[in-house]
Design a protein around this motif. Structure first.
Motif, PDB file in Angstrom:
ATOM      1  N   PRO A  59       0.821  -1.218   0.000  1.00 47.18           N
ATOM      2  CA  PRO A  59       0.000   0.000   0.000  1.00 47.18           C
ATOM      3  C   PRO A  59       0.852   1.264   0.000  1.00 47.18           C
ATOM      4  CG  PRO A  59       0.081  -0.920   2.199  1.00 47.18           C
ATOM      5  CD  PRO A  59       0.830  -1.881   1.315  1.00 47.18           C
ATOM      6  N   ASP A  60       0.348   2.286  -0.670  1.00 46.56           N
ATOM      7  CA  ASP A  60       0.897   3.636  -0.539  1.00 46.56           C
ATOM      8  C   ASP A  60       0.165   4.310   0.621  1.00 46.56           C
ATOM      9  OD1 ASP A  60       2.820   3.752  -2.571  1.00 46.56           O
ATOM     10  OD2 ASP A  60       1.338   4.232  -4.097  1.00 46.56           O
ATOM     11  N   SER A  61       0.900   4.729   1.638  1.00 47.57           N
ATOM     12  CA  SER A  61       0.245   5.398   2.756  1.00 47.57           C
ATOM     13  C   SER A  61      -0.253   6.781   2.328  1.00 47.57           C
ATOM     14  CB  SER A  61       1.194   5.511   3.955  1.00 47.57           C
ATOM     15  OG  SER A  61       2.324   6.294   3.617  1.00 47.57           O
ATOM     16  N   ARG A  62      -1.048   7.385   3.160  1.00 52.19           N
ATOM     17  CA  ARG A  62      -1.687   8.655   2.810  1.00 52.19           C
ATOM     18  C   ARG A  62      -0.660   9.719   2.401  1.00 52.19           C
ATOM     19  NH1 ARG A  62      -7.196   9.178   5.314  1.00 52.19           N
ATOM     20  NH2 ARG A  62      -7.678   7.065   6.027  1.00 52.19           N
ATOM     21  N   GLY A  63      -0.937  10.354   1.265  1.00 47.54           N
ATOM     22  CA  GLY A  63      -0.072  11.416   0.784  1.00 47.54           C
ATOM     23  C   GLY A  63       1.185  10.939   0.090  1.00 47.54           C
ATOM     24  N   THR A  64       1.300   9.629  -0.162  1.00 52.72           N
ATOM     25  CA  THR A  64       2.450   9.098  -0.885  1.00 52.72           C
ATOM     26  C   THR A  64       1.969   8.306  -2.098  1.00 52.72           C
ATOM     27  OG1 THR A  64       2.665   6.923   0.179  1.00 52.72           O
ATOM     28  CG2 THR A  64       3.595   8.816   1.342  1.00 52.72           C
ATOM     29  N   GLY A  65       2.834   8.186  -3.109  1.00 53.06           N
ATOM     30  CA  GLY A  65       2.489   7.399  -4.285  1.00 53.06           C
ATOM     31  C   GLY A  65       1.183   7.841  -4.896  1.00 53.06           C
ATOM     32  N   ASP A  66       0.270   6.892  -5.090  1.00 59.55           N
ATOM     33  CA  ASP A  66      -1.030   7.177  -5.693  1.00 59.55           C
ATOM     34  C   ASP A  66      -2.143   7.370  -4.673  1.00 59.55           C
ATOM     35  OD1 ASP A  66      -0.110   7.155  -8.309  1.00 59.55           O
ATOM     36  OD2 ASP A  66      -0.406   5.005  -8.545  1.00 59.55           O
ATOM     37  N   SER A  67      -1.798   7.457  -3.401  1.00 56.88           N
ATOM     38  CA  SER A  67      -2.806   7.700  -2.370  1.00 56.88           C
ATOM     39  C   SER A  67      -2.961   9.197  -2.122  1.00 56.88           C
ATOM     40  CB  SER A  67      -2.431   7.002  -1.060  1.00 56.88           C
ATOM     41  OG  SER A  67      -2.611   5.612  -1.171  1.00 56.88           O
ATOM     42  N   PRO A  68      -4.173   9.681  -1.921  1.00 52.46           N
ATOM     43  CA  PRO A  68      -4.401  11.110  -1.713  1.00 52.46           C
ATOM     44  C   PRO A  68      -3.908  11.562  -0.344  1.00 52.46           C
ATOM     45  CG  PRO A  68      -6.421   9.902  -1.344  1.00 52.46           C
ATOM     46  CD  PRO A  68      -5.432   8.900  -1.863  1.00 52.46           C
ATOM     47  N   PRO A  69      -3.694  12.858  -0.176  1.00 52.23           N
ATOM     48  CA  PRO A  69      -3.301  13.372   1.144  1.00 52.23           C
ATOM     49  C   PRO A  69      -4.424  13.186   2.159  1.00 52.23           C
ATOM     50  CG  PRO A  69      -3.791  15.173  -0.365  1.00 52.23           C
ATOM     51  CD  PRO A  69      -3.788  13.926  -1.187  1.00 52.23           C
ATOM     52  N   ALA A  70      -4.060  13.203   3.425  1.00 53.84           N
ATOM     53  CA  ALA A  70      -5.046  13.061   4.493  1.00 53.84           C
ATOM     54  C   ALA A  70      -5.900  14.321   4.585  1.00 53.84           C
ATOM     55  CB  ALA A  70      -4.348  12.803   5.818  1.00 53.84           C
ATOM     56  N   ALA A  71      -7.198  14.137   4.800  1.00 54.47           N
ATOM     57  CA  ALA A  71      -8.086  15.283   4.976  1.00 54.47           C
ATOM     58  C   ALA A  71      -7.783  16.010   6.277  1.00 54.47           C
ATOM     59  CB  ALA A  71      -9.540  14.812   4.956  1.00 54.47           C
ATOM     60  N   ASP A  72      -7.354  15.250   7.290  1.00 52.83           N
ATOM     61  CA  ASP A  72      -6.963  15.792   8.591  1.00 52.83           C
ATOM     62  C   ASP A  72      -5.513  15.386   8.831  1.00 52.83           C
ATOM     63  OD1 ASP A  72      -6.464  16.227  11.307  1.00 52.83           O
ATOM     64  OD2 ASP A  72      -8.526  15.744  11.886  1.00 52.83           O
ATOM     65  N   PRO A  73      -4.633  16.317   9.214  1.00 52.95           N
ATOM     66  CA  PRO A  73      -3.221  15.965   9.406  1.00 52.95           C
ATOM     67  C   PRO A  73      -2.976  14.801  10.355  1.00 52.95           C
ATOM     68  CG  PRO A  73      -3.483  18.343   9.403  1.00 52.95           C
ATOM     69  CD  PRO A  73      -4.867  17.766   9.386  1.00 52.95           C
ATOM     70  N   ILE A  74      -3.880  14.548  11.294  1.00 55.56           N
ATOM     71  CA  ILE A  74      -3.683  13.437  12.214  1.00 55.56           C
ATOM     72  C   ILE A  74      -3.708  12.103  11.485  1.00 55.56           C
ATOM     73  CG2 ILE A  74      -6.095  13.014  12.835  1.00 55.56           C
ATOM     74  CD1 ILE A  74      -3.053  13.069  15.222  1.00 55.56           C
ATOM     75  N   GLY A  75      -4.241  12.101  10.263  1.00 54.55           N
ATOM     76  CA  GLY A  75      -4.279  10.877   9.472  1.00 54.55           C
ATOM     77  C   GLY A  75      -2.911  10.373   9.082  1.00 54.55           C
ATOM     78  N   TYR A  76      -1.875  11.227   9.193  1.00 57.94           N
ATOM     79  CA  TYR A  76      -0.507  10.812   8.886  1.00 57.94           C
ATOM     80  C   TYR A  76       0.182  10.144  10.071  1.00 57.94           C
ATOM     81  CZ  TYR A  76      -0.958  13.945   4.843  1.00 57.94           C
ATOM     82  OH  TYR A  76      -1.362  14.563   3.684  1.00 57.94           O
ATOM     83  N   ALA A  77      -0.374  10.262  11.267  1.00 56.30           N
ATOM     84  CA  ALA A  77       0.244   9.690  12.454  1.00 56.30           C
ATOM     85  C   ALA A  77       0.196   8.164  12.376  1.00 56.30           C
ATOM     86  CB  ALA A  77      -0.470  10.183  13.709  1.00 56.30           C
ATOM     87  N   PHE A  78       1.246   7.516  12.842  1.00 59.24           N
ATOM     88  CA  PHE A  78       1.352   6.075  12.622  1.00 59.24           C
ATOM     89  C   PHE A  78       0.214   5.254  13.245  1.00 59.24           C
ATOM     90  CE2 PHE A  78       3.921   6.606  16.485  1.00 59.24           C
ATOM     91  CZ  PHE A  78       3.491   5.547  17.279  1.00 59.24           C
ATOM     92  N   PRO A  79      -0.410   5.645  14.382  1.00 57.83           N
ATOM     93  CA  PRO A  79      -1.545   4.843  14.848  1.00 57.83           C
ATOM     94  C   PRO A  79      -2.724   4.877  13.870  1.00 57.83           C
ATOM     95  CG  PRO A  79      -0.649   6.177  16.630  1.00 57.83           C
ATOM     96  CD  PRO A  79      -0.045   6.689  15.368  1.00 57.83           C
ATOM     97  N   ARG A  80      -2.929   6.011  13.190  1.00 60.45           N
ATOM     98  CA  ARG A  80      -3.992   6.079  12.188  1.00 60.45           C
ATOM     99  C   ARG A  80      -3.605   5.276  10.947  1.00 60.45           C
ATOM    100  NH1 ARG A  80      -7.749  10.235  12.938  1.00 60.45           N
ATOM    101  NH2 ARG A  80      -7.990  10.523  15.195  1.00 60.45           N
ATOM    102  N   LEU A  81      -2.325   5.295  10.594  1.00 62.24           N
ATOM    103  CA  LEU A  81      -1.877   4.482   9.462  1.00 62.24           C
ATOM    104  C   LEU A  81      -2.091   2.997   9.744  1.00 62.24           C
ATOM    105  CD1 LEU A  81       1.453   6.280   8.461  1.00 62.24           C
ATOM    106  CD2 LEU A  81      -0.841   6.634   7.528  1.00 62.24           C
ATOM    107  N   ALA A  82      -1.988   2.617  11.022  1.00 66.48           N
ATOM    108  CA  ALA A  82      -2.274   1.235  11.393  1.00 66.48           C
ATOM    109  C   ALA A  82      -3.732   0.889  11.142  1.00 66.48           C
ATOM    110  CB  ALA A  82      -1.916   1.010  12.868  1.00 66.48           C
ATOM    111  N   GLU A  83      -4.625   1.841  11.334  1.00 57.35           N
ATOM    112  CA  GLU A  83      -6.041   1.584  11.047  1.00 57.35           C
ATOM    113  C   GLU A  83      -6.298   1.514   9.544  1.00 57.35           C
ATOM    114  OE1 GLU A  83      -8.202   0.483  13.330  1.00 57.35           O
ATOM    115  OE2 GLU A  83      -6.294   0.499  14.409  1.00 57.35           O
TER     116      GLU A  83
END
Length: 290
Positions: A59-83
């Motif tokens: 997977p491309d995590s949020r804001g990398t590769g072909d994945s869109p940026p996070a709508a909320d900056p907290i979406g980049y935090a690793f616990p949210r990436l785990a979800e």
């Protein structure tokens, strides 16, 4: 690239590599998380040919590769990436699966293991740091300094000293390329080609947001839950890794009841680039024999 809907309906991208038919296609897939943090999963390549014997999901995590940026900056935090990983598991219809994570993504993988231990059959952490463990071992610096007689070292040393005070993104990318040899077991054509892509693959916003919102209490809570993770855990380190070193991997392995370390000789921060056959055999042996 295929996409999946995560917990907030964001459509995130992933790539699938591997055999279409035969025994390899029948094996459970291996989910592979890119580090950086905030780096496109493309740098993982095929992980030294691991896709020959099983399906890889990258997977491309949020804001990398072909994945869109996070709508909320907290979406980049690793616990949210785990979800996001959990949402991908549901999308793929996997009851349980094996997870591999490189570099900073080891924090995401640890957060996932702490939150969803029953979902993992195996966990592989490749060249992790120990920030989750609350320590910053100094052996990476020692490894770097031990290579001072190599021809690339003076320029890499200068770049490493300059990077912390550099804010211009273009200059950061140039400095990263100058410092790149320290991340590999040797500095030959495969390593040079792999390093050339790093600057363009890093997302500064996802990188900055990776550790946000994780306080000391949250870190300790994750660590406590890791003691209850039942699956076997393999931590791969390289004795020439001047990025995270080897001691960090030992500390990470000690956080799990069934963790063990496998140091690889002549290998830096990207084992599948330096020694693809060795890396592939170590991972396959763990997945089929543990």
């Amino acid at each position: 690239m295929p996409h999946y809907a995560s917990y907030d309906a964001a459509e995130l991208a992933y790539r699938v590599l591997g055999p279409r038919t035969g025994e390899g296609a029948a094996r459970p897939p291996l989910l592979c998380l890119a580090g950086g943090p905030g780096r496109d999963a493309a740098y993982l390549g095929d992980l030294g040919g691991l896709d020959t014997h099983r399906t890889l999901v990258l997977p491309d995590s949020r804001g990398t590769g072909d994945s869109p940026p996070a709508a909320d900056p907290i979406g980049y935090a690793f616990p949210r990436l785990a979800e996001d990983v959990e949402a991908l598991r549901r999308h793929l219809g996997l009851e349980r699966f094996a997870l591999l994570a490189h570099d900073a993504a080891a924090a995401t993988a640890q957060a996932y293991a702490a939150a969803h231990p029953e979902r993992l059959t195996h966990l592989i952490l490749v060249c992790p740091g120990a920030r989750m463990q609350g320590e910053l071992p100094q052996d990476a610096r020692e490894i770097f300094e031990s290579r001072a007689d190599e021809p690339w070292w003076p320029d890499a040393y200068d770049a490493v000293q300059t990077l912390p005070d550099t804010t211009d993104l273009g200059e950061v990318r140039r400095l990263l390329l100058r410092a790149a040899p320290m991340a590999y077991g040797r500095w030959e054509e495969p390593q040079r080609a792999h390093a050339a892509s790093e600057g363009e693959q890093l997302g500064p916003v996802p990188r900055a947001g990776f550790w946000q919102g994780v306080d000391e209490a949250a870190r300790r809570a994750v660590l406590a839950r890791l003691r209850e993770v039942p699956c076997p855990v393999l931590v791969v380190t390289g004795n020439r890794d001047a990025v995270t070193g080897m001691r960090a991997g030992e500390l990470v392995a000690e956080s799990f009841p069934n963790g063990r370390v496998r140091p690889l000789p002549g290998v830096g921060h990207y084992p599948w680039v330096d020694e693809p056959d060795l890396f592939r055999s170590v991972v396959e042996e763990f997945l089929t024999g543990a």
